[in-house]
Structures are given as C-alpha cells and as structure tokens.
Design a protein around this motif. Structure first.
Motif, PDB file in Angstrom:
ATOM      1  N   ARG A   1       0.828  -1.210   0.000  1.00 35.77           N
ATOM      2  CA  ARG A   1       0.000   0.000   0.000  1.00 35.77           C
ATOM      3  C   ARG A   1       0.864   1.261   0.000  1.00 35.77           C
ATOM      4  NH1 ARG A   1      -4.612  -1.510  -2.122  1.00 35.77           N
ATOM      5  NH2 ARG A   1      -5.521  -3.288  -1.017  1.00 35.77           N
ATOM      6  N   ILE A   2       1.985   1.203   0.678  1.00 35.80           N
ATOM      7  CA  ILE A   2       2.907   2.335   0.680  1.00 35.80           C
ATOM      8  C   ILE A   2       3.453   2.563  -0.727  1.00 35.80           C
ATOM      9  CG2 ILE A   2       5.151   3.147   1.505  1.00 35.80           C
ATOM     10  CD1 ILE A   2       4.530   1.747   4.166  1.00 35.80           C
ATOM     11  N   LEU A   3       3.825   1.460  -1.392  1.00 35.21           N
ATOM     12  CA  LEU A   3       4.317   1.564  -2.763  1.00 35.21           C
ATOM     13  C   LEU A   3       3.239   2.094  -3.693  1.00 35.21           C
ATOM     14  CD1 LEU A   3       6.248  -1.827  -2.956  1.00 35.21           C
ATOM     15  CD2 LEU A   3       7.271   0.445  -2.997  1.00 35.21           C
ATOM     16  N   GLN A   4       2.004   1.644  -3.468  1.00 37.11           N
ATOM     17  CA  GLN A   4       0.892   2.117  -4.282  1.00 37.11           C
ATOM     18  C   GLN A   4       0.701   3.619  -4.136  1.00 37.11           C
ATOM     19  OE1 GLN A   4      -3.157   1.142  -3.005  1.00 37.11           O
ATOM     20  NE2 GLN A   4      -3.595   0.404  -5.078  1.00 37.11           N
ATOM     21  N   GLN A   5       0.784   4.106  -2.884  1.00 37.94           N
ATOM     22  CA  GLN A   5       0.609   5.534  -2.649  1.00 37.94           C
ATOM     23  C   GLN A   5       1.759   6.342  -3.238  1.00 37.94           C
ATOM     24  OE1 GLN A   5      -2.212   6.928  -1.295  1.00 37.94           O
ATOM     25  NE2 GLN A   5      -1.228   8.762  -2.141  1.00 37.94           N
ATOM     26  N   ASP A   6       2.973   5.811  -3.139  1.00 38.39           N
ATOM     27  CA  ASP A   6       4.127   6.497  -3.736  1.00 38.39           C
ATOM     28  C   ASP A   6       3.956   6.620  -5.247  1.00 38.39           C
ATOM     29  OD1 ASP A   6       5.306   6.757  -1.274  1.00 38.39           O
ATOM     30  OD2 ASP A   6       6.651   5.037  -1.505  1.00 38.39           O
ATOM     31  N   GLU A   7       3.439   5.553  -5.866  1.00 31.69           N
ATOM     32  CA  GLU A   7       3.221   5.578  -7.306  1.00 31.69           C
ATOM     33  C   GLU A   7       2.149   6.601  -7.671  1.00 31.69           C
ATOM     34  OE1 GLU A   7       3.028   2.118 -10.595  1.00 31.69           O
ATOM     35  OE2 GLU A   7       1.324   2.101  -9.225  1.00 31.69           O
ATOM     36  N   LEU A   8       1.073   6.633  -6.872  1.00 26.57           N
ATOM     37  CA  LEU A   8       0.005   7.603  -7.119  1.00 26.57           C
ATOM     38  C   LEU A   8       0.525   9.036  -6.976  1.00 26.57           C
ATOM     39  CD1 LEU A   8      -2.969   5.869  -5.255  1.00 26.57           C
ATOM     40  CD2 LEU A   8      -2.735   6.199  -7.727  1.00 26.57           C
ATOM     41  N   ASP A   9       1.360   9.264  -5.959  1.00 19.13           N
ATOM     42  CA  ASP A   9       1.927  10.594  -5.749  1.00 19.13           C
ATOM     43  C   ASP A   9       2.797  11.020  -6.930  1.00 19.13           C
ATOM     44  OD1 ASP A   9       0.665  10.689  -3.327  1.00 19.13           O
ATOM     45  OD2 ASP A   9       2.432  10.187  -2.140  1.00 19.13           O
ATOM     46  N   SER A  10       3.583  10.054  -7.461  1.00 19.89           N
ATOM     47  CA  SER A  10       4.469  10.381  -8.585  1.00 19.89           C
ATOM     48  C   SER A  10       3.687  10.699  -9.857  1.00 19.89           C
ATOM     49  CB  SER A  10       5.430   9.214  -8.851  1.00 19.89           C
ATOM     50  OG  SER A  10       4.737   8.092  -9.381  1.00 19.89           O
TER      51      SER A  10
ATOM     52  N   LYS B   1       0.762  14.210 -13.729  1.00 23.75           N
ATOM     53  CA  LYS B   1       0.095  13.764 -14.957  1.00 23.75           C
ATOM     54  C   LYS B   1      -1.424  13.860 -14.814  1.00 23.75           C
ATOM     55  CE  LYS B   1       3.687  10.643 -16.699  1.00 23.75           C
ATOM     56  NZ  LYS B   1       4.097  11.558 -17.776  1.00 23.75           N
ATOM     57  N   ARG B   2      -1.942  13.542 -13.622  1.00 30.31           N
ATOM     58  CA  ARG B   2      -3.384  13.668 -13.414  1.00 30.31           C
ATOM     59  C   ARG B   2      -3.822  15.133 -13.500  1.00 30.31           C
ATOM     60  NH1 ARG B   2      -2.501   9.528  -9.635  1.00 30.31           N
ATOM     61  NH2 ARG B   2      -2.384  10.985  -7.901  1.00 30.31           N
ATOM     62  N   GLU B   3      -3.019  16.010 -12.921  1.00 28.38           N
ATOM     63  CA  GLU B   3      -3.332  17.435 -12.996  1.00 28.38           C
ATOM     64  C   GLU B   3      -3.288  17.926 -14.440  1.00 28.38           C
ATOM     65  OE1 GLU B   3      -0.498  19.245 -10.435  1.00 28.38           O
ATOM     66  OE2 GLU B   3      -1.467  18.562  -8.580  1.00 28.38           O
ATOM     67  N   ARG B   4      -2.283  17.460 -15.165  1.00 30.69           N
ATOM     68  CA  ARG B   4      -2.169  17.864 -16.576  1.00 30.69           C
ATOM     69  C   ARG B   4      -3.343  17.307 -17.383  1.00 30.69           C
ATOM     70  NH1 ARG B   4       1.763  20.004 -19.771  1.00 30.69           N
ATOM     71  NH2 ARG B   4       1.778  19.401 -21.968  1.00 30.69           N
ATOM     72  N   LEU B   5      -3.764  16.071 -17.084  1.00 26.69           N
ATOM     73  CA  LEU B   5      -4.911  15.484 -17.786  1.00 26.69           C
ATOM     74  C   LEU B   5      -6.169  16.310 -17.532  1.00 26.69           C
ATOM     75  CD1 LEU B   5      -6.226  13.237 -19.445  1.00 26.69           C
ATOM     76  CD2 LEU B   5      -6.511  11.938 -17.324  1.00 26.69           C
ATOM     77  N   GLU B   6      -6.339  16.736 -16.295  1.00 29.06           N
ATOM     78  CA  GLU B   6      -7.494  17.575 -15.962  1.00 29.06           C
ATOM     79  C   GLU B   6      -7.468  18.863 -16.781  1.00 29.06           C
ATOM     80  OE1 GLU B   6      -9.301  20.079 -12.147  1.00 29.06           O
ATOM     81  OE2 GLU B   6      -7.684  18.616 -11.851  1.00 29.06           O
TER      82      GLU B   6
ATOM     83  N   GLU C   1      -2.183  10.035 -24.615  1.00 26.61           N
ATOM     84  CA  GLU C   1      -0.878   9.677 -24.061  1.00 26.61           C
ATOM     85  C   GLU C   1      -0.891   9.704 -22.536  1.00 26.61           C
ATOM     86  OE1 GLU C   1       1.960  12.304 -25.781  1.00 26.61           O
ATOM     87  OE2 GLU C   1       1.907  11.369 -27.777  1.00 26.61           O
ATOM     88  N   LEU C   2      -1.567  10.686 -21.950  1.00 22.27           N
ATOM     89  CA  LEU C   2      -1.664  10.773 -20.498  1.00 22.27           C
ATOM     90  C   LEU C   2      -2.483   9.627 -19.930  1.00 22.27           C
ATOM     91  CD1 LEU C   2      -2.205  14.620 -20.152  1.00 22.27           C
ATOM     92  CD2 LEU C   2      -0.241  13.341 -19.296  1.00 22.27           C
ATOM     93  N   LEU C   3      -3.586   9.291 -20.591  1.00 26.77           N
ATOM     94  CA  LEU C   3      -4.415   8.174 -20.127  1.00 26.77           C
ATOM     95  C   LEU C   3      -3.638   6.858 -20.166  1.00 26.77           C
ATOM     96  CD1 LEU C   3      -7.838   9.036 -21.816  1.00 26.77           C
ATOM     97  CD2 LEU C   3      -7.341   9.008 -19.362  1.00 26.77           C
ATOM     98  N   LEU C   4      -2.844   6.677 -21.224  1.00 28.17           N
ATOM     99  CA  LEU C   4      -2.032   5.469 -21.335  1.00 28.17           C
ATOM    100  C   LEU C   4      -1.020   5.397 -20.202  1.00 28.17           C
ATOM    101  CD1 LEU C   4      -1.238   2.949 -22.951  1.00 28.17           C
ATOM    102  CD2 LEU C   4       0.316   4.384 -24.286  1.00 28.17           C
ATOM    103  N   ALA C   5      -0.376   6.525 -19.899  1.00 25.28           N
ATOM    104  CA  ALA C   5       0.613   6.563 -18.814  1.00 25.28           C
ATOM    105  C   ALA C   5      -0.041   6.257 -17.470  1.00 25.28           C
ATOM    106  CB  ALA C   5       1.303   7.916 -18.778  1.00 25.28           C
ATOM    107  N   LEU C   6      -1.231   6.795 -17.244  1.00 26.34           N
ATOM    108  CA  LEU C   6      -1.924   6.572 -15.972  1.00 26.34           C
ATOM    109  C   LEU C   6      -2.468   5.150 -15.857  1.00 26.34           C
ATOM    110  CD1 LEU C   6      -3.822   9.975 -15.724  1.00 26.34           C
ATOM    111  CD2 LEU C   6      -1.897   9.227 -14.321  1.00 26.34           C
ATOM    112  N   ASP C   7      -2.770   4.531 -17.006  1.00 26.81           N
ATOM    113  CA  ASP C   7      -3.273   3.151 -16.994  1.00 26.81           C
ATOM    114  C   ASP C   7      -2.155   2.123 -16.863  1.00 26.81           C
ATOM    115  OD1 ASP C   7      -5.860   3.962 -17.189  1.00 26.81           O
ATOM    116  OD2 ASP C   7      -6.004   3.710 -19.369  1.00 26.81           O
ATOM    117  N   SER C   8      -0.897   2.573 -17.004  1.00 25.93           N
ATOM    118  CA  SER C   8       0.238   1.640 -16.965  1.00 25.93           C
ATOM    119  C   SER C   8       0.825   1.508 -15.562  1.00 25.93           C
ATOM    120  CB  SER C   8       1.323   2.114 -17.941  1.00 25.93           C
ATOM    121  OG  SER C   8       0.827   2.200 -19.248  1.00 25.93           O
ATOM    122  N   ARG C   9       0.012   1.688 -14.550  1.00 21.99           N
ATOM    123  CA  ARG C   9       0.488   1.595 -13.174  1.00 21.99           C
ATOM    124  C   ARG C   9       0.853   0.158 -12.823  1.00 21.99           C
ATOM    125  NH1 ARG C   9      -4.291   3.206 -10.000  1.00 21.99           N
ATOM    126  NH2 ARG C   9      -3.025   2.362  -8.304  1.00 21.99           N
ATOM    127  N   ARG C  10       1.851   0.033 -11.959  1.00 26.56           N
ATOM    128  CA  ARG C  10       2.284  -1.288 -11.504  1.00 26.56           C
ATOM    129  C   ARG C  10       1.473  -1.766 -10.303  1.00 26.56           C
ATOM    130  NH1 ARG C  10       7.042  -4.484 -11.633  1.00 26.56           N
ATOM    131  NH2 ARG C  10       7.928  -3.023 -13.126  1.00 26.56           N
TER     132      ARG C  10
END
Length: 540
Positions: free
Chosen positions: A391-400, A404-409, A460-469
């Motif tokens: 969960r910590i790794l998940q949150q770190d990934e979301l933070d990073s 991109k989410r702000e730019r997508l908005e 391109e942004l959607l693809l990057a956001l969908d490629s989460r580990r």
C-alpha cells in the motif's frame, strides 16, 4: 504577499531561436518588472528546446517548484514561445498557473488573464506551427535528397566508407554520397566471408560473430566500436555487436536505405522496407555473399531459439558485484549431465588472452534461485505487514503520477473549451459571407488542429496513468498468491515465481559466494551466504 516575480528566459539550438539572446530577454524582462513594480526573486535561464514540456526541462522544473513553494506570485517571460512551442503544454501550463494564483506576464502581450486569451492562443499556435513547419521542411528536404539518389549523412560514416561532400559556398558543404575506404573494406569482406563460409584455419566452417570479433582483435585491427574504448577494452578490441551490426547492414551490398525508423528516435517502430527510400552506393561485397550471410544469420537465430530450452528464474535480475556486468544463464555438460549456472556476462564478451576479464566464479542456478525464493517467502510471511508495504508503494506511485493527473485535468478542460469554440464557429459560418467566411474557415482549421493535438496529449496521459504497476487488481493477485504459497494450497509454477519476482522488482548482486538480494518491500539489500544456503532441492 508583495509583488514578486521570477524572470524566465530560454534559448536553444532550434533554428527559430536565432536573435533571442539571453541578455536581450533578461533586460527586457527586468525593464518590464521595474515598470510594474515587481521585485525580482530569481532570473532563470534555460537552454532546452521549446518542444520539451516546461516541467521536463531542468530549469523549467526549478521554476515549477519555486511557484509551488510560493517563492513568487508572478512569472515574466520575453514572449510566448519562450515558455513553450508546444500549444498543448503552453495552454495547460498557463491554465494551471493562473488558477493557482500566479500571474503570467510576457513582454509582448502583457498580463495573460486566461488560457483562452485570443492573443495567447494565436501566438502560441504560431510558435507550435512554425516548429512543425521547420520539422516538415527538414524532413521533406532530406527525403527529396535521398529520392534524387544522394546519401543523407550525419555523424560518423559506416565502417568501410567515408562521406563524399558537395561544396555549397560560404564554407558550407553537404553529404551527397559514400566512397570506399580500402583498408576497412578489406576487413568487411573478411567478416562476411568468415561468417558465411569460414576460412582455411577452421576448416571452412562458418564462424560465429563472437569468433570473428576475437580473430579481428588478435589481428590488432582497429575497431569501429567506440563503446569498447569507453569500457577500457582498447581500440583494437572488437565486440560481437560491432560484427553483427556490419553483417546486417545492406549498405555493404550497395543498397543504402533512408527512413528506416518512424518518428523521433524510432518511437514509431520500423518503417516497412517498401516505404524506405533506397540509394545505390559503391558495394564492398557482391550480392551472393550478402545473401549467404543473411541465410546464415537466419539459421543461427533458429538454432539459438531451439537451444534455449532451460528457463532461468532470475533472467535480467542478476548483477556481478565485482564488475557490475549482468549475470547470464549458462548450461554446462559434465560427463553427459547438464548443469545450469549464472555467470558474469563480461566473460562471454571478453577475450582472456587479449584483455583482463572478471574472475567472479559462476554460481549454480539451483542454489541461487532457491536462496532468492526463500528470501521472498520471508518477506511476505506476515500478511498484514506485506500488504502494508504494498500500500505504501501504491501511494508512492500515485503521488508520482499526480502531475500527470493534474495535466490530464487541464487538457480535458481545454478540449471542452475547444469544442465549444468549434460549435460557436460552426454556427457563425452558416451566416457568414465573403471575407468573414474566409476568416472563420482559417479559425476553424486552427481549432481542428488544436483539438487534434489536445486529444493526442489526452490519450498519451491516459495510457501513462493506466500503466500503473501497483493497481488494486495486481495487489489483490499478489496477496492471493502469497496466501496460496504460504499455506501450500497451490504448487507454485515457474511462471508464478517469475511474475512475483518481477512485481517485487527483485535485484540480485553476487560476489565471492554471497548474494545481496533487494526488492521494493525491503528497506535494504540482504546478504545471503550461498555456501551455506540450504533447501536448494526443495520445490518451492
């Protein structure tokens, strides 16, 4: 907060940037700040292309960070295209800054109060359009040059050739063809003959690329591979890669191909052979020898695939602690029995009699793989602790990914605005006549191009956001696998283990009988003594 501003200037090697000296920009920005009563907090100078998004330029990153810290409440630039020559990046950045309370000023427009400011959009589109036109003209010029039968050359010419130049006047010249360098051409012929037919020394048996590299190195032949020098192998040491690069290049059979790659740095893949532009150049080898070498390459590739039957669990995850080269899988037959090892890849590419090699001993694959798997089992023994780490790794990934989410908005908002503009323009065109109609048609064309650029950026942004580990689905799968393995409900297959190791980003460094194992759920690498490692024969 008092009126505090950051001055931002940019000059790159782009042809459009001629005349934009840093001092000229800075002085104009200083005068602008003084006229409006701004205190200058910092003067930032960038040297990157305007095609690169602001947040990805080194100095641009510094600017964005300072604004987020509220070190200033205004940005002053010389003109719009100093911020960006990418219309999407320009509008999205201006939108974010304005909505966060940052004033955006340019010396040519003044204060920009909205990302939809018509002057900003027009000037931004002009900068973006000019960049595309220059790229198109450059590409068209090179294609035309190749279609006229001339070589399009840049950088170092291929081994065996030198460039032929045409004088253009004023001390300038351009590449138009290739000429053979006799001494190097002799080596090229040897490479093709040895690879396809061998020589008298080895009984005329085709030689592998690595064997050819060794023979050329023993002959003290100057290598074309600059990377060997960088690795301190010496200028007369050939690599297997250098030999294969020559063997697969059709230019040596007299056919130069232009336009092999699609997009910048080949991001779009390889262009079909039929769409490439071919130019005839002096041939070093005849067509029969070229075909024989390509048939040998295809045969060797087929046999290599047939012989790779054993699957190495730690493939691509091992590193030699002595020299930092990667660890490779290796099969050895002793008294008719197969044994599997991992060994330092440096020993596969270097020649013991000609250069220093790594003395790190090979490690039995069974021992190393079982030791690493035992380590992984210990990492997830406590279910709650393991999930907490994920969960910590998940949150770190979301933070990073937050930028991109702000730019997508921002991009989605700009797309909506663009579509409203398109609707208004379409209604206006129904009633327009004459010069007004022509102006609206040009505006419609600009809106269509802007919408296309925005939707491309959105995808391109959607693809990057969908490629989460670390998605919920992958974390759930990891927890289920952990439960099955620990409770013994399911026999863990090779594919299961490999998937888990990749998910946890396992990295193994081996030196002198000790393996340091690291993964994303551990604070630091843990040493494991392979001499005393037990349970190597158990099925995990």
């Amino acid at each position: 907060m008092s009126k505090q501003a950051i001055l931002y200037t940019r000059v790159s090697t782009d042809p459009q940037d001629k005349g934009y000296s840093p001092e000229t920009q800075l002085q104009a920005c200083r005068n602008y700040a003084e006229r409006l009563g701004y205190a200058i907090v910092a003067e930032l100078q960038d040297t990157h292309s305007g095609a690169t998004p602001i947040a990805e330029r080194p100095t641009g990153k510094e600017l964005v960070a300072m604004l987020k810290r509220r070190d200033a409440n205004a940005v002053i630039v010389y003109c719009v295209d100093r911020l960006s020559r990418d219309i999407v990046d320009l509008l999205a950045t201006v939108r974010d800054w304005i909505r966060s309370g940052v004033e955006v000023h340019t010396c040519d427009i003044g204060r920009i109060k909205s990302e939809l400011d018509i002057v900003l959009v027009i000037k931004g589109w002009q900068g973006s359009d000019e960049r595309e036109k220059i790229r198109e003209r450059t590409s068209r010029g090179r294609n035309g040059k190749a279609q006229s039968g001339k070589v399009v050359g840049s950088g170092k010419p291929r081994y065996g050739y030198r460039y032929v130049y045409q004088e253009m006047g004023s001390g300038k010249r351009t590449v138009i063809g290739l000429a053979i360098v006799d001494a190097e051409a002799h080596i090229v012929k040897l490479i093709f003959r040895w690879y396809a037919y061998g020589n008298a020394v080895n009984g005329y048996k085709p030689m592998p690329a690595l064997g050819i590299a060794r023979r050329l190195s023993e002959m003290q032949t100057l290598s074309p591979d600059k990377r060997n020098i960088a690795r301190e192998r010496g200028p007369h040491i050939w690599s297997q890669t250098a030999v294969l690069r020559i063997l697969q290049d059709e230019v040596y059979a007299g056919v130069y191909r232009y336009g092999k790659l699609i997009g910048k740095n080949g991001r779009g893949g390889n262009r079909p052979t039929g769409e490439q532009i071919t130019v005839s150049v002096p041939a070093i080898i005849d067509r029969d020898l070229w075909r024989a070498a390509q048939e040998r390459r295809a045969y060797n590739k087929l046999m290599s695939q047939r012989n790779c039957k054993h699957e190495y669990l730690l493939r691509g995850m091992g590193t030699c602690g002595a020299c930092q080269y990667s660890f490779l899988g290796d099969t050895r037959i002793v008294r008719g029995k197969r044994y599997f090892y991992y060994h330092c890849s440096q020993n596969s590419h270097r020649f013991p009699t000609l250069e220093t090699i790594c003395r790190q001993k090979a490690v039995r694959a069974e021992v190393l793989e079982c030791a690493v798997w035992d380590y992984i089992l210990k990492q997830w023994r406590d279910a709650k602790d393991f999930e907490c780490k994920l969960r910590i790794l998940q949150q770190d990934e979301l933070d990073s990914l937050q930028p991109k989410r702000e730019r997508l908005e921002a991009v989605l908002s700009l797309i909506a605005d663009c579509e409203r503009e398109a609707l208004d323009t379409a209604h206006a065109m129904k009633r327009a006549r004459g010069v007004v109609s022509q102006k609206l048609e040009r505006e419609q064309e600009e809106i269509n191009e802007r919408h296309e650029a925005l939707t491309m950026e959105r995808d391109e942004l959607l693809l990057a956001l969908d490629s989460r580990r670390y998605t919920e689905k992958r974390i759930a799968a990891a927890l289920r696998t952990r439960e099955d393995v620990v409770t013994g409900l399911d026999a863990t297959t090779f594919e299961d283990k490999r998937r888990i190791l990749e998910f946890l980003r396992v990295q193994v460094t081996v030196r002198d009988g000790t393996a340091w194992v690291a993964c994303v759920v551990a604070a630091e690498a843990v040493p494991i003594d392979l001499h005393t490692s037990t349970n190597t024969r158990r099925d995990r």
